[in-house]
Design a protein around this motif. Structure first.
Motif, PDB file in Angstrom:
ATOM      1  N   ARG A   7      45.318  56.532  33.525  1.00  0.00           N
ATOM      2  CA  ARG A   7      44.107  55.779  33.217  1.00  0.00           C
ATOM      3  C   ARG A   7      44.452  54.311  33.017  1.00  0.00           C
ATOM      4  NH1 ARG A   7      39.362  57.431  29.280  1.00  0.00           N
ATOM      5  NH2 ARG A   7      38.105  55.543  29.397  1.00  0.00           N
ATOM      6  N   LEU A   8      43.702  53.446  33.644  1.00  0.00           N
ATOM      7  CA  LEU A   8      43.851  52.007  33.454  1.00  0.00           C
ATOM      8  C   LEU A   8      43.003  51.582  32.265  1.00  0.00           C
ATOM      9  CD1 LEU A   8      44.747  49.158  34.370  1.00  0.00           C
ATOM     10  CD2 LEU A   8      42.745  49.124  35.881  1.00  0.00           C
ATOM     11  N   LEU A   9      43.620  50.930  31.291  1.00  0.00           N
ATOM     12  CA  LEU A   9      42.903  50.495  30.105  1.00  0.00           C
ATOM     13  C   LEU A   9      42.082  49.249  30.398  1.00  0.00           C
ATOM     14  CD1 LEU A   9      44.847  52.531  28.848  1.00  0.00           C
ATOM     15  CD2 LEU A   9      45.218  50.929  26.969  1.00  0.00           C
ATOM     16  N   PRO A  10      40.979  49.061  29.696  1.00  0.00           N
ATOM     17  CA  PRO A  10      40.167  47.858  29.916  1.00  0.00           C
ATOM     18  C   PRO A  10      40.922  46.595  29.508  1.00  0.00           C
ATOM     19  CG  PRO A  10      39.411  49.045  27.969  1.00  0.00           C
ATOM     20  CD  PRO A  10      40.406  49.934  28.641  1.00  0.00           C
ATOM     21  N   ASP A  11      40.474  45.459  30.054  1.00  0.00           N
ATOM     22  CA  ASP A  11      41.084  44.183  29.699  1.00  0.00           C
ATOM     23  C   ASP A  11      40.841  43.869  28.235  1.00  0.00           C
ATOM     24  OD1 ASP A  11      41.987  43.823  32.273  1.00  0.00           O
ATOM     25  OD2 ASP A  11      40.221  42.671  32.891  1.00  0.00           O
ATOM     26  N   ILE A  12      41.732  43.074  27.688  1.00  0.00           N
ATOM     27  CA  ILE A  12      41.608  42.654  26.308  1.00  0.00           C
ATOM     28  C   ILE A  12      41.225  41.175  26.278  1.00  0.00           C
ATOM     29  CG2 ILE A  12      44.080  42.112  26.156  1.00  0.00           C
ATOM     30  CD1 ILE A  12      44.019  43.043  23.279  1.00  0.00           C
ATOM     31  N   VAL A  13      40.258  40.838  25.432  1.00  0.00           N
ATOM     32  CA  VAL A  13      39.799  39.458  25.307  1.00  0.00           C
ATOM     33  C   VAL A  13      40.586  38.796  24.184  1.00  0.00           C
ATOM     34  CG1 VAL A  13      37.859  37.938  24.842  1.00  0.00           C
ATOM     35  CG2 VAL A  13      37.501  40.073  26.113  1.00  0.00           C
ATOM     36  N   ILE A  14      41.373  37.787  24.539  1.00  0.00           N
ATOM     37  CA  ILE A  14      42.235  37.113  23.573  1.00  0.00           C
ATOM     38  C   ILE A  14      41.656  35.740  23.280  1.00  0.00           C
ATOM     39  CG2 ILE A  14      44.563  36.245  23.136  1.00  0.00           C
ATOM     40  CD1 ILE A  14      45.523  38.408  25.121  1.00  0.00           C
ATOM     41  N   ASP A  15      41.226  35.555  22.041  1.00  0.00           N
ATOM     42  CA  ASP A  15      40.551  34.314  21.678  1.00  0.00           C
ATOM     43  C   ASP A  15      41.562  33.274  21.199  1.00  0.00           C
ATOM     44  OD1 ASP A  15      41.151  35.925  19.530  1.00  0.00           O
ATOM     45  OD2 ASP A  15      39.423  35.291  18.339  1.00  0.00           O
ATOM     46  N   SER A  16      42.397  32.836  22.137  1.00  0.00           N
ATOM     47  CA  SER A  16      43.387  31.815  21.805  1.00  0.00           C
ATOM     48  C   SER A  16      43.663  30.958  23.027  1.00  0.00           C
ATOM     49  CB  SER A  16      44.682  32.468  21.305  1.00  0.00           C
ATOM     50  OG  SER A  16      45.689  31.510  21.140  1.00  0.00           O
ATOM     51  N   GLU A  17      43.489  29.674  22.893  1.00  0.00           N
ATOM     52  CA  GLU A  17      43.776  28.772  23.992  1.00  0.00           C
ATOM     53  C   GLU A  17      45.268  28.687  24.272  1.00  0.00           C
ATOM     54  OE1 GLU A  17      42.063  25.019  23.117  1.00  0.00           O
ATOM     55  OE2 GLU A  17      39.982  25.748  23.174  1.00  0.00           O
ATOM     56  N   SER A  18      46.074  29.021  23.257  1.00  0.00           N
ATOM     57  CA  SER A  18      47.517  28.910  23.419  1.00  0.00           C
ATOM     58  C   SER A  18      48.127  30.099  24.146  1.00  0.00           C
ATOM     59  CB  SER A  18      48.190  28.777  22.049  1.00  0.00           C
ATOM     60  OG  SER A  18      47.953  29.942  21.270  1.00  0.00           O
ATOM     61  N   HIS A  19      47.334  31.189  24.307  1.00  0.00           N
ATOM     62  CA  HIS A  19      47.883  32.367  24.977  1.00  0.00           C
ATOM     63  C   HIS A  19      48.087  32.060  26.449  1.00  0.00           C
ATOM     64  CE1 HIS A  19      48.848  36.507  25.720  1.00  0.00           C
ATOM     65  NE2 HIS A  19      47.898  36.590  26.626  1.00  0.00           N
ATOM     66  N   ASP A  20      49.281  32.387  26.967  1.00  0.00           N
ATOM     67  CA  ASP A  20      49.629  32.005  28.337  1.00  0.00           C
ATOM     68  C   ASP A  20      49.425  33.116  29.352  1.00  0.00           C
ATOM     69  OD1 ASP A  20      51.627  33.747  27.704  1.00  0.00           O
ATOM     70  OD2 ASP A  20      53.242  32.260  27.728  1.00  0.00           O
ATOM     71  N   ASN A  21      48.744  34.215  28.931  1.00  0.00           N
ATOM     72  CA  ASN A  21      48.443  35.340  29.817  1.00  0.00           C
ATOM     73  C   ASN A  21      49.691  36.049  30.330  1.00  0.00           C
ATOM     74  OD1 ASN A  21      45.587  35.177  29.754  1.00  0.00           O
ATOM     75  ND2 ASN A  21      45.661  33.444  31.173  1.00  0.00           N
ATOM     76  N   ASN A  22      50.831  35.810  29.725  1.00  0.00           N
ATOM     77  CA  ASN A  22      52.049  36.530  30.085  1.00  0.00           C
ATOM     78  C   ASN A  22      52.331  37.574  29.015  1.00  0.00           C
ATOM     79  OD1 ASN A  22      54.517  37.455  30.863  1.00  0.00           O
ATOM     80  ND2 ASN A  22      55.640  35.559  30.409  1.00  0.00           N
ATOM     81  N   SER A  23      51.954  38.820  29.292  1.00  0.00           N
ATOM     82  CA  SER A  23      52.110  39.885  28.301  1.00  0.00           C
ATOM     83  C   SER A  23      53.469  40.532  28.356  1.00  0.00           C
ATOM     84  CB  SER A  23      51.028  40.964  28.504  1.00  0.00           C
ATOM     85  OG  SER A  23      51.204  41.591  29.763  1.00  0.00           O
ATOM     86  N   GLY A  24      54.374  40.009  29.191  1.00  0.00           N
ATOM     87  CA  GLY A  24      55.665  40.641  29.377  1.00  0.00           C
ATOM     88  C   GLY A  24      56.468  40.753  28.098  1.00  0.00           C
ATOM     89  N   ILE A  25      56.306  39.817  27.162  1.00  0.00           N
ATOM     90  CA  ILE A  25      57.067  39.893  25.917  1.00  0.00           C
ATOM     91  C   ILE A  25      56.155  40.094  24.713  1.00  0.00           C
ATOM     92  CG2 ILE A  25      59.138  38.687  26.681  1.00  0.00           C
ATOM     93  CD1 ILE A  25      57.997  36.119  25.650  1.00  0.00           C
TER      94      ILE A  25
END
Length: 370
Positions: free
Chosen positions: A122-140
């Protein structure tokens, strides 16, 4: 003479998932029995009682390989990575619970739940991250995956590395929600142990590297959905402590376990500790010490043997797929290699039960009826 249904159910609960999926086609009554929440829970509890239904899963670039944890005689390819047609891209295992694997495709910022026994995902839904500093790199980013018995629900915790925001996904509602921020480390990226170790209804992470900060284990209570600190023995936390870092955090025999680098002796060694009563500081006990090779940076404790007198270890970096059994009574070690494994890189080994638990919203639904 007909066999009572309760006797049949008891026999079926001892069988592997592959056989049960075939037996669902025998009759509607048998199919309904195997699909029932009561039977799935019974089968899961029986799987936990014996290592005969546990597998060591290793994630390689070409896919997942599996070996029976009891024998480790040969590894076979379980499935490849082509969930979406990109087998050349690796997938990271970020958690495992009751036969379900949580997988992270960090290069696409996607998280899956997968039951390797039924091949359902199952593919989980996207998560909404309320931070301008988040770089969309979830690898770490840090993750943890576990079962909340109070709500009969599976939950995935995600700690955002750039903003320290905490989020929890519920399988029952198929949705994310914001929880308290993670505030136990002064510096980022968060240097925590991968997928979180599930003990005492909480997910646990250890800070791997030691610098100017004290050694620390933090946890997330799945019921109350809050972070807290797990107490450590004084030997690890006082100013004169000889422990310089946590090499590994795992679950051994249902107990929280940490592996520490101990620099007391001329030659460094690994000390493996277990917390016999979760949350009780005084219950920490040193299980054994293991000599440290200059080539090794981490010693990973994986699981007890079926008889309980040995611990499966993996030194890293390891040469040629080597593992090691440590005999607790004899205090000796035996290095070996699992046949059938390619010799190239894989990520941390994961112990996974055979299970009928579904990665879909209906937790106990198995495969669709054919």
């Amino acid at each position: 003479m007909s066999i009572p249904l309760d006797v049949i159910t008891d026999i079926l609960s001892l069988l592997p998932v592959k056989s049960l999926l075939r037996f669902r086609c025998v009759s509607k009554q048998l199919c309904a029995s195997i699909d029932s929440p009561e039977f799935v829970k019974l089968h899961l509890s029986r799987s936990k009682e014996t290592y005969s239904k546990s597998s060591l899963i290793l994630e390689l670039r070409s896919g997942f390989f599996s070996a029976n944890l009891d024998s480790l005689d040969i590894a076979v390819q379980l499935l490849d990575h082509s969930l979406d047609g990109y087998p050349e891209k690796t997938v990271e295992v970020i958690g495992c619970c009751n036969g379900l694997l949580a997988l992270n495709r960090y290069w696409r910022n996607e998280v899956y739940l997968l039951n390797p026994s039924t091949k359902k995902h199952r593919l989980l839904p996207d998560i909404v991250i309320d931070s301008e500093s988040h770089d969309n790199n979830s690898g770490i980013d840090r993750f943890g995956f576990g079962y909340d018995a109070s709500t009969d629900d599976y939950k995935l915790v995600r700690i955002i590395k750039s903003s320290k925001q905490g989020f929890v996904y519920s399988l029952k509602t198929n949705s994310w929600k914001r929880v308290q921020d993670f505030s136990y480390h002064d510096s980022f990226p968060i240097r925590l142990k991968g997928g979180g170790a599930l003990v005492g209804g909480a997910l646990n992470w250890a800070k791997l590297k030691w610098d100017r900060h004290a050694l620390l284990i933090t946890a997330f209570d799945l019921k109350n959905e809050n972070f807290f600190v797990v107490p450590l023995p004084d030997d690890m936390t006082n100013e004169k402590s000889s422990f310089t870092n946590f090499s590994n955090l795992s679950v051994l025999g249902g107990c929280l376990s940490v592996t520490c680098v101990n620099r007391t002796n001329i030659n460094d060694c690994y000390d493996v500790w277990v917390m016999k009563e979760y949350g009780i500081k005084e219950s920490w006990t040193k299980l054994f010490s293991f000599p440290r090779s200059p080539k090794e940076s981490i010693l990973k404790t994986i699981a007890y043997s079926k008889c309980g007198n040995k611990v499966l270890l993996r030194p890293e970096p390891a040469e040629n797929s080597h593992f090691c059994w440590y005999d607790l009574k004899e205090q000796t070690s035996h290095e070996f290699q699992i046949p059938g494994l390619p010799l190239h890189y894989w990520r941390e080994p994961t112990v996974c039960l055979e299970s009928l638990v579904s990665p879909h919203g209906n937790i106990y639904q198995t495969e669709e009826r054919g």
